[in-house]
Design a protein around this motif. Structure first.
Motif, short mmCIF file in Angstrom:
data_model
loop_
_atom_site.label_atom_id
_atom_site.label_comp_id
_atom_site.label_asym_id
_atom_site.label_seq_id
_atom_site.Cartn_x
_atom_site.Cartn_y
_atom_site.Cartn_z
N TYR A 1 0.81 -1.22 0.00
CA TYR A 1 0.00 0.00 0.00
C TYR A 1 0.84 1.28 0.00
O TYR A 1 0.31 2.38 -0.12
CB TYR A 1 -0.95 0.02 1.20
CG TYR A 1 -0.27 0.14 2.55
CD1 TYR A 1 0.04 1.40 3.08
CD2 TYR A 1 0.06 -0.98 3.29
CE1 TYR A 1 0.67 1.51 4.31
CE2 TYR A 1 0.69 -0.87 4.52
CZ TYR A 1 0.98 0.37 5.03
OH TYR A 1 1.61 0.48 6.25
N ASN B 1 -9.16 -4.05 3.57
CA ASN B 1 -10.26 -3.91 2.61
C ASN B 1 -11.60 -3.63 3.29
O ASN B 1 -12.63 -3.58 2.62
CB ASN B 1 -10.39 -5.17 1.76
CG ASN B 1 -9.16 -5.40 0.89
OD1 ASN B 1 -8.67 -4.48 0.24
ND2 ASN B 1 -8.66 -6.63 0.89
N SER C 1 -14.84 2.10 3.42
CA SER C 1 -13.54 1.85 2.81
C SER C 1 -12.69 3.11 2.88
O SER C 1 -13.19 4.20 3.20
CB SER C 1 -13.71 1.43 1.34
OG SER C 1 -14.24 2.51 0.59
N SER D 1 -11.49 4.74 0.38
CA SER D 1 -11.93 5.70 -0.63
C SER D 1 -13.06 6.58 -0.11
O SER D 1 -13.23 7.71 -0.58
CB SER D 1 -12.37 4.97 -1.90
OG SER D 1 -13.48 4.13 -1.66
N ARG E 1 -10.95 9.30 1.97
CA ARG E 1 -9.67 9.82 1.47
C ARG E 1 -9.72 11.33 1.24
O ARG E 1 -8.88 12.07 1.77
CB ARG E 1 -9.28 9.10 0.19
CG ARG E 1 -7.93 9.53 -0.35
CD ARG E 1 -7.52 8.73 -1.56
NE ARG E 1 -6.19 9.09 -2.02
CZ ARG E 1 -5.57 8.51 -3.03
NH1 ARG E 1 -6.17 7.52 -3.70
NH2 ARG E 1 -4.36 8.90 -3.39
N THR E 2 -10.64 11.82 0.44
CA THR E 2 -10.77 13.26 0.20
C THR E 2 -11.86 13.88 1.07
O THR E 2 -11.84 15.07 1.33
CB THR E 2 -11.07 13.55 -1.28
OG1 THR E 2 -12.31 12.93 -1.65
CG2 THR E 2 -9.95 13.02 -2.17
#
Length: 278
Positions: A105, A225, A254, A256, A259-260
């Protein structure tokens, strides 16, 4: 841009006294952000250091302790500088692949030598683990206890206690720590303050200069995951007024999903805060 230290000096001269100010609480309406939040769990707290007022997102669990992940790089950078484990932001931190083999990762910019500055900005965990091994467990326990940083738990000999659910901290405690730090109550040198100010600058907003650090990791350490939690923690420096310190914690299905989102949501909520103040 004028440094945080200079602006805080002006505010102190004007009578700003940091966390000694009486604190009140204002609830931020969650409904305007419901679509963006979706099914995520989100907690947010901010404090205007000029008035001592807390701003809390409706439904937040601001006293629930969580792993700090890479937001610990804020105190870790200061401790490295204050103890001499690193002399400056330009201190070289060479990567030894035999000691710190790359995991799948890892982003590409971790797989190279770092400086203290790049390690902070790239969130290179291995570099701060090397620094932690040099600083030592006893020093961390003493500093974190004195600073009331979360539960101040540091396993003996550990160089990843902020990444393995040993050390935990709540959003309120993140805000309290930044409050005391920026109010110069922790005995941190001017040089270390300036280094943090320089390296944490994340961009200019209409209401001030944003400084912050992200952090994230799996809720279950063995499941990369599965569900992830993440932070965005920092401070907003305003002209001629004391800073606003803040912490956002989010959990999603998750990585994602956070993340932002963590920084974007924190910035939206900071805008709500400054709009209430104006």
């Amino acid at each position: 841009m004028t440094s945080l230290l200079c602006r805080l000096g002006v505010l102190i001269a004007l009578g700003f006294s940091g966390p000694a100010l009486a604190q009140s609480a204002v609830e931020l309406d969650r409904s305007p952000h419901a679509e963006q939040i979706g099914d995520r769990q989100v907690s947010f707290m901010a404090r205007d250091l000029e008035t001592g007022t807390n701003y809390v997102l409706e439904g937040s669990s601001v006293d629930a302790r969580r792993t700090p992940w890479s937001t610990f790089k804020i105190p870790n950078l200061i401790i490295a500088l204050e103890t001499g484990a690193a002399e400056s932001l330009q201190t070289d931190l060479p990567w030894d692949p035999a000691r710190r083999p790359a995991s799948g990762y890892w982003p590409q910019d971790w797989r190279q030598d770092q400086t203290l500055q790049t390690a902070f900005q790239r969130s290179a965990a291995w570099a701060f683990r090397d620094l932690a091994a040099e600083v030592g467990s006893d020093v961390y326990r003493d500093r974190l206890s004195a600073w009331a940083y979360g539960d101040a738990e540091v396993a003996e000999g550990s160089d990843l206690f902020w990444l393995d659910h040993t050390l935990e901290i709540s959003p309120r405690e993140q805000v309290d720590f930044l409050d005391r730090l920026l109010s110069r109550e922790l005995g941190v040198s001017e040089i270390s303050f300036q280094a943090l100010d320089d390296v944490s600058l994340s961009g200019d907003r209409p209401d001030g200069a944003l400084h912050g650090k992200t952090g994230a990791g799996p809720v279950e350490l063995s499941d990369m995951n599965g569900r992830f939690e993440g932070w965005y923690v920092g401070y907003l420096v305003r002209e001629d007024r004391a800073p606003i310190v803040f912490a956002l914690h989010a959990e999603a299905s998750s990585f994602s999903g956070i993340r932002t989102f963590r920084r974007e949501m924190a910035e939206r909520l900071l805008s709500d805060v400054t709009a209430r103040i104006e």
